[in-house]
Motif scaffolding. Structure first.
Motif, PDB file in Angstrom:
ATOM      1  N   VAL A   9      51.013 -19.389  11.517  1.00  9.16           N
ATOM      2  CA  VAL A   9      50.572 -20.207  12.643  1.00  9.16           C
ATOM      3  C   VAL A   9      50.041 -21.539  12.135  1.00  9.16           C
ATOM      4  CG1 VAL A   9      48.919 -20.369  14.529  1.00  9.16           C
ATOM      5  CG2 VAL A   9      50.056 -18.210  14.083  1.00  9.16           C
ATOM      6  N   GLU A  10      49.275 -21.514  11.085  1.00 12.83           N
ATOM      7  CA  GLU A  10      48.685 -22.751  10.564  1.00 12.83           C
ATOM      8  C   GLU A  10      49.743 -23.745  10.102  1.00 12.83           C
ATOM      9  OE1 GLU A  10      45.962 -21.420   7.594  1.00 12.83           O
ATOM     10  OE2 GLU A  10      44.354 -21.039   9.050  1.00 12.83           O
ATOM     11  N   GLU A  11      50.906 -23.253   9.723  1.00 11.53           N
ATOM     12  CA  GLU A  11      51.968 -24.153   9.295  1.00 11.53           C
ATOM     13  C   GLU A  11      52.501 -25.004  10.447  1.00 11.53           C
ATOM     14  OE1 GLU A  11      55.027 -22.500   6.752  1.00 11.53           O
ATOM     15  OE2 GLU A  11      53.673 -20.900   6.163  1.00 11.53           O
ATOM     16  N   LEU A  12      52.190 -24.626  11.683  1.00  9.58           N
ATOM     17  CA  LEU A  12      52.621 -25.403  12.846  1.00  9.58           C
ATOM     18  C   LEU A  12      51.550 -26.376  13.331  1.00  9.58           C
ATOM     19  CD1 LEU A  12      54.430 -22.641  14.953  1.00  9.58           C
ATOM     20  CD2 LEU A  12      55.414 -24.245  13.305  1.00  9.58           C
ATOM     21  N   ILE A  13      50.378 -26.344  12.721  1.00 11.56           N
ATOM     22  CA  ILE A  13      49.295 -27.232  13.147  1.00 11.56           C
ATOM     23  C   ILE A  13      49.417 -28.547  12.381  1.00 11.56           C
ATOM     24  CG2 ILE A  13      46.806 -27.432  13.510  1.00 11.56           C
ATOM     25  CD1 ILE A  13      46.638 -24.409  13.461  1.00 11.56           C
ATOM     26  N   VAL A  14      50.454 -29.268  12.698  1.00 16.02           N
ATOM     27  CA  VAL A  14      50.806 -30.532  12.057  1.00 16.02           C
ATOM     28  C   VAL A  14      51.369 -31.458  13.128  1.00 16.02           C
ATOM     29  CG1 VAL A  14      51.240 -29.570   9.757  1.00 16.02           C
ATOM     30  CG2 VAL A  14      53.065 -29.562  11.460  1.00 16.02           C
ATOM     31  N   GLY A  71      47.198 -26.172  23.391  1.00 16.58           N
ATOM     32  CA  GLY A  71      46.778 -25.277  22.329  1.00 16.58           C
ATOM     33  C   GLY A  71      46.226 -23.975  22.836  1.00 16.58           C
ATOM     34  N   PRO A  72      46.072 -23.058  21.891  1.00 16.73           N
ATOM     35  CA  PRO A  72      46.328 -23.178  20.457  1.00 16.73           C
ATOM     36  C   PRO A  72      47.810 -23.130  20.114  1.00 16.73           C
ATOM     37  CG  PRO A  72      45.646 -20.957  20.975  1.00 16.73           C
ATOM     38  CD  PRO A  72      45.526 -21.738  22.254  1.00 16.73           C
ATOM     39  N   ALA A  73      48.111 -23.379  18.851  1.00 15.93           N
ATOM     40  CA  ALA A  73      49.497 -23.367  18.380  1.00 15.93           C
ATOM     41  C   ALA A  73      50.061 -21.949  18.381  1.00 15.93           C
ATOM     42  CB  ALA A  73      49.568 -23.949  16.963  1.00 15.93           C
ATOM     43  N   GLY A  74      51.401 -21.880  18.433  1.00 12.32           N
ATOM     44  CA  GLY A  74      52.071 -20.599  18.291  1.00 12.32           C
ATOM     45  C   GLY A  74      52.218 -19.803  19.564  1.00 12.32           C
ATOM     46  N   THR A  92      52.383 -26.444  19.304  1.00 11.00           N
ATOM     47  CA  THR A  92      52.071 -26.813  17.921  1.00 11.00           C
ATOM     48  C   THR A  92      50.832 -27.705  17.912  1.00 11.00           C
ATOM     49  OG1 THR A  92      53.526 -28.749  18.016  1.00 11.00           O
ATOM     50  CG2 THR A  92      54.519 -26.692  17.274  1.00 11.00           C
ATOM     51  N   GLY A  93      50.422 -28.105  16.727  1.00 12.05           N
ATOM     52  CA  GLY A  93      49.295 -29.021  16.621  1.00 12.05           C
ATOM     53  C   GLY A  93      47.953 -28.336  16.788  1.00 12.05           C
ATOM     54  N   PRO A  94      46.868 -29.090  16.586  1.00  8.97           N
ATOM     55  CA  PRO A  94      45.514 -28.532  16.696  1.00  8.97           C
ATOM     56  C   PRO A  94      45.192 -28.124  18.131  1.00  8.97           C
ATOM     57  CG  PRO A  94      45.517 -30.675  15.590  1.00  8.97           C
ATOM     58  CD  PRO A  94      46.871 -30.502  16.198  1.00  8.97           C
ATOM     59  N   ASP A  95      44.295 -27.169  18.275  1.00 17.51           N
ATOM     60  CA  ASP A  95      43.842 -26.750  19.596  1.00 17.51           C
ATOM     61  C   ASP A  95      43.248 -27.938  20.339  1.00 17.51           C
ATOM     62  OD1 ASP A  95      43.394 -25.034  21.671  1.00 17.51           O
ATOM     63  OD2 ASP A  95      41.667 -24.041  20.770  1.00 17.51           O
ATOM     64  N   GLU A  96      43.544 -28.031  21.635  1.00 20.16           N
ATOM     65  CA  GLU A  96      43.105 -29.097  22.531  1.00 20.16           C
ATOM     66  C   GLU A  96      43.851 -30.414  22.310  1.00 20.16           C
ATOM     67  OE1 GLU A  96      41.226 -28.621  25.170  1.00 20.16           O
ATOM     68  OE2 GLU A  96      41.100 -26.518  24.587  1.00 20.16           O
ATOM     69  N   THR A  97      44.885 -30.411  21.485  1.00 17.46           N
ATOM     70  CA  THR A  97      45.733 -31.593  21.289  1.00 17.46           C
ATOM     71  C   THR A  97      47.146 -31.230  21.714  1.00 17.46           C
ATOM     72  OG1 THR A  97      44.389 -32.361  19.424  1.00 17.46           O
ATOM     73  CG2 THR A  97      46.612 -33.257  19.619  1.00 17.46           C
TER      74      THR A  97
END
Length: 206
Positions: A9-14, A71-74, A92-97
């Protein structure tokens, strides 16, 4: 959720283009069917965010329809195109973005007989999940799947990331059919995959 799933999941927070590239080659499973993703499009969010995108459903801010994009991603963002085609996105991306990646095409890797039954007008197997509406139909995904967590091992719809692909294995170009930000090169695909759809520029694009 295991450590391996958290990392995925963290790999999609970009930023959206990087998330789109990361999704190419991934496997999306829905019930007895699965596809390998070969074409995607990245979308950002509203002007207050880091990736303003007037072509995005979240380009004018949060609504009931697009809330999951923030968000959240995923998670799965599902919507109807022209009132009939179910299109599927991964947040994708950070939560709330706000940001998401539209899944445009895939190669069926499991459950092909079931997919053929769902897509009886497809002329070839490459046509089964070519185009975002056909992809949603092929996997049997419906509006009721909105918000599904894709990295939960108990989820009926799951996303499995593959190894990252080298940059020279991925082609990029403008997104299909958008009338604003039409030249932004946020569509990504695998050139060797026969399931990739044909580029069509919107007649309303400037």
């Amino acid at each position: 959720m295991s450590a391996e799933e958290v990392v995925s999941v963290e790999e999609l927070i970009v930023e959206p283009p990087a998330a789109a590239r990361r999704l190419l080659g991934a496997t999306l499973r829905s019930g007895a069917t699965a596809v390998r993703l070969v074409e995607v499009e990245a979308y950002g969010g509203d002007p207050a965010g880091p990736w303003p995108d007037p072509a995005s459903h979240s380009g004018r801010g949060r609504t009931r329809r697009n809330a999951v994009m923030f968000g959240p991603a995923g998670h799965l963002y599902v919507y109807l195109s022209y009132g009939m085609h179910t299109c599927i996105n991964v947040t994708t991306g950070p939560d709330e973005t706000a940001s998401a990646v539209l899944l445009r095409a895939g190669e069926v890797v499991e459950g092909i007989e079931l997919v053929r039954a769902r897509r009886p007008t497809a002329r070839t197997d490459a046509d089964l999940a070519r185009g975002p509406g056909n992809l949603g139909t092929a996997l049997g995904i419906a509006l009721t799947d909105y918000g599904t967590p894709l990295f939960d091992p108990e989820s009926p719809i799951r996303l499995e990331l593959a190894d990252p692909l080298p940059a020279d294995a991925i082609a990029t170009g403008p997104r299909v059919g958008v009338s604003t930000a039409a030249d932004r090169p946020w569509r990504f695909w695998l050139p060797s995959a026969p399931a990739v759809s044909t580029y069509r520029r919107s007649p309303r694009a400037g």
